[in-house]
Design a protein around this motif. Structure first.
Motif, PDB file in Angstrom:
ATOM      1  N   ARG A   1      47.343   6.974   4.441  1.00  8.39           N
ATOM      2  CA  ARG A   1      47.245   6.965   6.108  1.00  8.39           C
ATOM      3  C   ARG A   1      48.710   7.354   6.294  1.00  8.39           C
ATOM      4  O   ARG A   1      49.330   6.432   5.810  1.00  8.39           O
ATOM      5  CB  ARG A   1      46.592   6.559   7.334  1.00  8.39           C
ATOM      6  CG  ARG A   1      46.076   5.358   7.530  1.00  8.39           C
ATOM      7  CD  ARG A   1      45.394   4.412   8.772  1.00  8.39           C
ATOM      8  NE  ARG A   1      45.364   3.052   8.883  1.00  8.39           N
ATOM      9  CZ  ARG A   1      46.521   2.803   9.654  1.00  8.39           C
ATOM     10  NH1 ARG A   1      47.527   3.174  10.144  1.00  8.39           N
ATOM     11  NH2 ARG A   1      46.056   1.179   9.415  1.00  8.39           N
TER      12      ARG A   1
ATOM     13  N   GLY B   1      49.205  12.890   4.774  1.00  7.53           N
ATOM     14  CA  GLY B   1      48.921  11.610   4.433  1.00  7.53           C
ATOM     15  C   GLY B   1      49.893  11.669   3.023  1.00  7.53           C
ATOM     16  O   GLY B   1      50.514  12.169   2.683  1.00  7.53           O
TER      17      GLY B   1
ATOM     18  N   ASP C   1      50.681   6.495   8.833  1.00  5.94           N
ATOM     19  CA  ASP C   1      51.290   5.910   9.754  1.00  5.94           C
ATOM     20  C   ASP C   1      50.977   4.120   9.037  1.00  5.94           C
ATOM     21  O   ASP C   1      51.327   3.256   9.816  1.00  5.94           O
ATOM     22  CB  ASP C   1      51.000   5.592  11.553  1.00  5.94           C
ATOM     23  CG  ASP C   1      48.647   5.060  11.329  1.00  5.94           C
ATOM     24  OD1 ASP C   1      48.083   5.520   9.974  1.00  5.94           O
ATOM     25  OD2 ASP C   1      48.433   4.789  12.130  1.00  5.94           O
TER      26      ASP C   1
ATOM     27  N   TYR D   1      44.512  12.805  11.438  1.00  4.54           N
ATOM     28  CA  TYR D   1      46.051  12.445  10.786  1.00  4.54           C
ATOM     29  C   TYR D   1      46.617  14.496   9.803  1.00  4.54           C
ATOM     30  O   TYR D   1      45.610  14.921   9.925  1.00  4.54           O
ATOM     31  CB  TYR D   1      46.025  11.676   9.572  1.00  4.54           C
ATOM     32  CG  TYR D   1      46.540  11.018   9.835  1.00  4.54           C
ATOM     33  CD1 TYR D   1      47.345  10.098  10.875  1.00  4.54           C
ATOM     34  CD2 TYR D   1      44.879   9.798  10.359  1.00  4.54           C
ATOM     35  CE1 TYR D   1      47.384   8.475  11.184  1.00  4.54           C
ATOM     36  CE2 TYR D   1      45.401   8.583  10.579  1.00  4.54           C
ATOM     37  CZ  TYR D   1      45.949   7.449  10.849  1.00  4.54           C
ATOM     38  OH  TYR D   1      45.939   6.585  11.735  1.00  4.54           O
TER      39      TYR D   1
ATOM     40  N   LEU E   1      42.507   7.685   3.239  1.00  8.36           N
ATOM     41  CA  LEU E   1      41.783   9.429   4.009  1.00  8.36           C
ATOM     42  C   LEU E   1      40.613   9.914   3.330  1.00  8.36           C
ATOM     43  O   LEU E   1      39.123  10.037   3.789  1.00  8.36           O
ATOM     44  CB  LEU E   1      42.923   9.569   4.754  1.00  8.36           C
ATOM     45  CG  LEU E   1      43.626   9.419   5.856  1.00  8.36           C
ATOM     46  CD1 LEU E   1      44.846  10.123   5.736  1.00  8.36           C
ATOM     47  CD2 LEU E   1      43.225   8.914   6.681  1.00  8.36           C
TER      48      LEU E   1
ATOM     49  N   GLN F   1      39.188   2.095   5.929  1.00 12.60           N
ATOM     50  CA  GLN F   1      40.182   2.948   6.920  1.00 12.60           C
ATOM     51  C   GLN F   1      41.356   3.195   6.713  1.00 12.60           C
ATOM     52  O   GLN F   1      42.326   4.260   7.507  1.00 12.60           O
ATOM     53  CB  GLN F   1      40.522   1.753   9.186  1.00 12.60           C
ATOM     54  CG  GLN F   1      39.218   1.148   9.303  1.00 12.60           C
ATOM     55  CD  GLN F   1      38.444   2.602   9.650  1.00 12.60           C
ATOM     56  OE1 GLN F   1      38.516   2.860  10.410  1.00 12.60           O
ATOM     57  NE2 GLN F   1      36.975   2.275   9.428  1.00 12.60           N
ATOM     58  N   ASP F   2      42.182   2.407   5.699  1.00 12.46           N
ATOM     59  CA  ASP F   2      43.674   3.445   5.548  1.00 12.46           C
ATOM     60  C   ASP F   2      43.815   3.828   4.240  1.00 12.46           C
ATOM     61  O   ASP F   2      43.986   4.949   3.862  1.00 12.46           O
ATOM     62  CB  ASP F   2      44.554   2.263   5.066  1.00 12.46           C
ATOM     63  CG  ASP F   2      44.909   0.956   5.977  1.00 12.46           C
ATOM     64  OD1 ASP F   2      44.541   0.871   7.177  1.00 12.46           O
ATOM     65  OD2 ASP F   2      44.067  -0.408   5.387  1.00 12.46           O
TER      66      ASP F   2
END
Length: 98
Positions: free
Chosen positions: A12, A59, A14, A56, A88, A85-86
Protein backbone atom coordinates in the motif's frame (compact mmCIF):
# COMPACT_ATOMS: atom_id res chain seq x y z
CA UNK A 1 16.06 -30.07 -7.60
CA UNK A 2 14.93 -26.58 -6.65
CA UNK A 3 12.24 -24.84 -8.67
CA UNK A 4 12.58 -21.15 -9.65
CA UNK A 5 9.77 -18.75 -8.82
CA UNK A 6 9.01 -15.08 -9.28
CA UNK A 7 6.73 -13.35 -6.84
CA UNK A 8 5.26 -9.89 -7.21
CA UNK A 9 3.38 -8.16 -4.47
CA UNK A 10 1.88 -4.70 -4.12
CA UNK A 11 2.49 -2.70 -0.95
CA UNK A 12 0.00 0.00 0.00
CA UNK A 13 1.33 3.46 -0.96
CA UNK A 14 0.76 5.22 2.38
CA UNK A 15 3.25 3.02 4.25
CA UNK A 16 6.28 5.07 5.37
CA UNK A 17 9.78 4.02 4.28
CA UNK A 18 10.76 2.37 7.59
CA UNK A 19 7.52 0.38 7.85
CA UNK A 20 7.88 -0.74 4.22
CA UNK A 21 11.50 -1.82 4.80
CA UNK A 22 10.38 -3.82 7.86
CA UNK A 23 7.54 -5.41 5.86
CA UNK A 24 9.87 -6.46 3.01
CA UNK A 25 12.44 -7.88 5.46
CA UNK A 26 9.69 -9.79 7.28
CA UNK A 27 8.31 -11.37 4.12
CA UNK A 28 11.81 -12.15 2.76
CA UNK A 29 12.49 -13.91 6.09
CA UNK A 30 9.27 -15.92 5.79
CA UNK A 31 10.61 -17.36 2.53
CA UNK A 32 14.14 -18.06 3.78
CA UNK A 33 12.96 -19.46 7.13
CA UNK A 34 10.86 -21.99 5.20
CA UNK A 35 13.67 -23.23 2.95
CA UNK A 36 13.64 -20.83 -0.02
CA UNK A 37 16.77 -19.16 -1.40
CA UNK A 38 16.29 -15.57 -2.57
CA UNK A 39 18.29 -14.42 -5.61
CA UNK A 40 16.77 -10.94 -5.83
CA UNK A 41 14.33 -8.87 -3.75
CA UNK A 42 13.77 -5.34 -5.03
CA UNK A 43 11.21 -2.61 -5.49
CA UNK A 44 10.02 -2.31 -9.04
CA UNK A 45 7.96 0.88 -9.19
CA UNK A 46 5.02 2.75 -7.75
CA UNK A 47 2.27 2.55 -10.32
CA UNK A 48 -1.27 3.70 -10.75
CA UNK A 49 -3.89 0.94 -10.83
CA UNK A 50 -6.43 0.45 -13.60
CA UNK A 51 -9.05 0.13 -10.86
CA UNK A 52 -9.21 0.78 -7.13
CA UNK A 53 -7.86 -1.95 -4.83
CA UNK A 54 -8.89 -1.77 -1.15
CA UNK A 55 -9.50 1.97 -1.48
CA UNK A 56 -6.12 2.73 -3.10
CA UNK A 57 -5.49 4.05 -6.62
CA UNK A 58 -1.75 3.18 -6.67
CA UNK A 59 0.77 0.93 -4.96
CA UNK A 60 4.45 0.01 -4.82
CA UNK A 61 5.32 -3.21 -6.63
CA UNK A 62 8.00 -5.44 -5.11
CA UNK A 63 9.53 -8.41 -6.96
CA UNK A 64 11.30 -11.43 -5.49
CA UNK A 65 13.13 -14.09 -7.52
CA UNK A 66 13.77 -17.22 -5.48
CA UNK A 67 14.17 -20.98 -5.58
CA UNK A 68 12.52 -23.55 -3.34
CA UNK A 69 12.68 -27.32 -2.99
CA UNK A 70 9.01 -27.67 -1.99
CA UNK A 71 5.84 -25.60 -1.49
CA UNK A 72 6.37 -24.89 2.21
CA UNK A 73 7.80 -21.35 1.76
CA UNK A 74 5.25 -20.43 -0.92
CA UNK A 75 2.30 -21.65 1.13
CA UNK A 76 3.42 -19.77 4.23
CA UNK A 77 4.05 -16.54 2.27
CA UNK A 78 0.66 -16.89 0.57
CA UNK A 79 -1.13 -17.47 3.88
CA UNK A 80 0.45 -14.46 5.63
CA UNK A 81 0.19 -12.12 2.62
CA UNK A 82 -3.56 -12.77 2.44
CA UNK A 83 -4.05 -11.59 6.03
CA UNK A 84 -1.58 -8.68 5.89
CA UNK A 85 -3.20 -5.23 5.77
CA UNK A 86 -0.08 -3.83 4.04
CA UNK A 87 0.00 -6.15 1.00
CA UNK A 88 -2.82 -5.32 -1.40
CA UNK A 89 -2.22 -8.14 -3.91
CA UNK A 90 0.38 -10.82 -4.59
CA UNK A 91 1.10 -13.29 -7.36
CA UNK A 92 3.52 -16.22 -7.49
CA UNK A 93 4.59 -17.77 -10.80
CA UNK A 94 6.89 -20.66 -11.58
CA UNK A 95 9.74 -19.69 -13.91
CA UNK A 96 10.89 -21.86 -16.78
CA UNK A 97 14.23 -23.60 -16.36
CA UNK A 98 17.01 -21.47 -17.80
Amino acid sequence: MATSYEMTYIVRPDLDADAKKTLVERFDAILTDNGATIQKSADWATRRFAYEIAGYREGTYHIINFTAEDDKAINEFDRLAKISQDILRHMIVKRDAE
